[in-house]
Design an enzyme around this catalytic site. Sequence first.
Site, mmCIF file in Angstrom:
data_model
loop_
_atom_site.group_PDB
_atom_site.id
_atom_site.type_symbol
_atom_site.label_atom_id
_atom_site.label_comp_id
_atom_site.label_asym_id
_atom_site.label_seq_id
_atom_site.Cartn_x
_atom_site.Cartn_y
_atom_site.Cartn_z
ATOM 1 N N ASP A 81 7.817 33.797 -32.110
ATOM 2 C CA ASP A 81 6.849 33.541 -31.039
ATOM 3 C C ASP A 81 6.478 32.050 -31.007
ATOM 4 O O ASP A 81 6.428 31.394 -32.057
ATOM 5 C CB ASP A 81 5.601 34.403 -31.316
ATOM 6 C CG ASP A 81 4.761 34.651 -30.084
ATOM 7 O OD1 ASP A 81 5.266 34.453 -28.966
ATOM 8 O OD2 ASP A 81 3.590 35.077 -30.251
ATOM 9 N N HIS A 82 6.226 31.508 -29.845
ATOM 10 C CA HIS A 82 5.654 30.160 -29.685
ATOM 11 C C HIS A 82 6.298 29.088 -30.536
ATOM 12 O O HIS A 82 5.612 28.326 -31.225
ATOM 13 C CB HIS A 82 4.147 30.198 -29.978
ATOM 14 C CG HIS A 82 3.385 30.867 -28.886
ATOM 15 N ND1 HIS A 82 3.257 30.341 -27.626
ATOM 16 C CD2 HIS A 82 2.739 32.058 -28.859
ATOM 17 C CE1 HIS A 82 2.562 31.157 -26.863
ATOM 18 N NE2 HIS A 82 2.243 32.219 -27.587
ATOM 19 N N HIS A 179 -5.304 32.785 -25.222
ATOM 20 C CA HIS A 179 -5.106 33.311 -26.573
ATOM 21 C C HIS A 179 -6.470 33.402 -27.253
ATOM 22 O O HIS A 179 -7.229 32.449 -27.230
ATOM 23 C CB HIS A 179 -4.233 32.354 -27.401
ATOM 24 C CG HIS A 179 -2.785 32.407 -27.053
ATOM 25 N ND1 HIS A 179 -2.060 31.299 -26.712
ATOM 26 C CD2 HIS A 179 -1.914 33.447 -27.026
ATOM 27 C CE1 HIS A 179 -0.800 31.645 -26.486
ATOM 28 N NE2 HIS A 179 -0.684 32.945 -26.655
ATOM 29 N N GLY A 180 -6.764 34.533 -27.863
ATOM 30 C CA GLY A 180 -8.040 34.686 -28.570
ATOM 31 C C GLY A 180 -8.962 35.586 -27.789
ATOM 32 O O GLY A 180 -8.519 36.520 -27.129
ATOM 33 N N GLY A 208 -1.787 36.738 -24.567
ATOM 34 C CA GLY A 208 -3.245 36.800 -24.602
ATOM 35 C C GLY A 208 -3.790 38.087 -24.014
ATOM 36 O O GLY A 208 -4.843 38.093 -23.376
ATOM 37 N N SER A 210 -5.081 40.661 -25.470
ATOM 38 C CA SER A 210 -6.295 41.208 -26.102
ATOM 39 C C SER A 210 -7.496 40.937 -25.215
ATOM 40 O O SER A 210 -7.702 39.792 -24.788
ATOM 41 C CB SER A 210 -6.540 40.542 -27.465
ATOM 42 O OG SER A 210 -5.472 40.763 -28.327
ATOM 43 N N ASN A 229 1.809 40.460 -24.799
ATOM 44 C CA ASN A 229 1.661 40.063 -26.203
ATOM 45 C C ASN A 229 0.232 40.290 -26.676
ATOM 46 O O ASN A 229 -0.719 39.850 -26.015
ATOM 47 C CB ASN A 229 1.988 38.571 -26.362
ATOM 48 C CG ASN A 229 3.474 38.286 -26.300
ATOM 49 O OD1 ASN A 229 4.253 39.103 -25.845
ATOM 50 N ND2 ASN A 229 3.860 37.105 -26.766
ATOM 51 N N THR A 232 -4.924 39.210 -31.225
ATOM 52 C CA THR A 232 -6.329 39.217 -31.637
ATOM 53 C C THR A 232 -6.872 40.635 -31.848
ATOM 54 O O THR A 232 -7.535 40.923 -32.848
ATOM 55 C CB THR A 232 -7.185 38.493 -30.568
ATOM 56 O OG1 THR A 232 -6.710 37.145 -30.468
ATOM 57 C CG2 THR A 232 -8.654 38.484 -30.917
#
Length: 290
Positions: A81-82, A179-180, A208, A210, A229, A232
């Site tokens: 990933d990333h 993200h988060g 992101g 979550s 994806n 978190t």
Amino acid sequence: MRARLDDLARAAIADHGALGAYSCYDLATADAIIGGAERAGLPVVLLVPPVVAGRERGAALISALRGMADAASVAVCVQLDHATDGDLIVRSVAAGADAVLVDGSALSTAENAAFVAEMRSRLPHHTVIEAELGALAGDEDRAVALDADASAFTDPAEAGRFVAQSGAQLLAVSIGNVHGSYRGAPRIEHDRLARIQQATEVPLVLHGASGISTADLRAAAARGVGKVNINTELRGRLLDAVSAALAPARLAGDDVATLTAAAAEAVSAFVAESLTALRTPHLSTPSGAH
Ligand code: 13P
């Protein structure tokens, strides 16, 4: 068993749903994620964060994940990933990663496309490449509350040319996702997503996920998002389970087996539940809850 990531994402879209991809920092979590996918009877993606792949035995861990994936009764992809480091990408693919997010999102669009195309030429032809256009705010490994204003949103006018020039087989988009954790309710720009879908033919990816409602995820799936994806939320479930089991485990004579079983059950249950929610039969009708 093995399957190509782009094939699985296309199959999910054809089924009016999306594939779930979950970050794993260790083998035990990966084992529990595969257990959750087997429980749901659905394919899954094991995301390997670069902080894990880059460790001294990161390549060995990826090989072990590939072995676990091959032994599963459902299709499992192992995706780096990333990744921004070309050498780490090459090493991870040689170790067994069958897909990579070649992440040039911090670069200009032209440089991003050139980086992805360069990695295409350095990787075996069967390796599936995801690219990201636009950039998501947030930390991939730790949750910080954010709103999406700090992100660079994907420009639909650039998307078609970017995919053609980069050779990306999946495209991660920035449409209000971070993200988060989200400060306030996430505001996903479904119109922007629809315009990106019109401009591209590859499956789209929503990072992101979550904190994004199931209704929003279903609406995104109906607009070409074939993979989401999740990190978190999974980390939260894992740490909640460890916290709850820790004191009893100490009291019971440092009973690590019971502690790790509780963590595995929490991860498996969460993965089974979220994979199923992403793949329910009526996803073709966006709920309008956005
Ligand atoms: P979240 O941590 O916000 O779920 O994002 C995960 C992700 O996009 C991993 O690539």
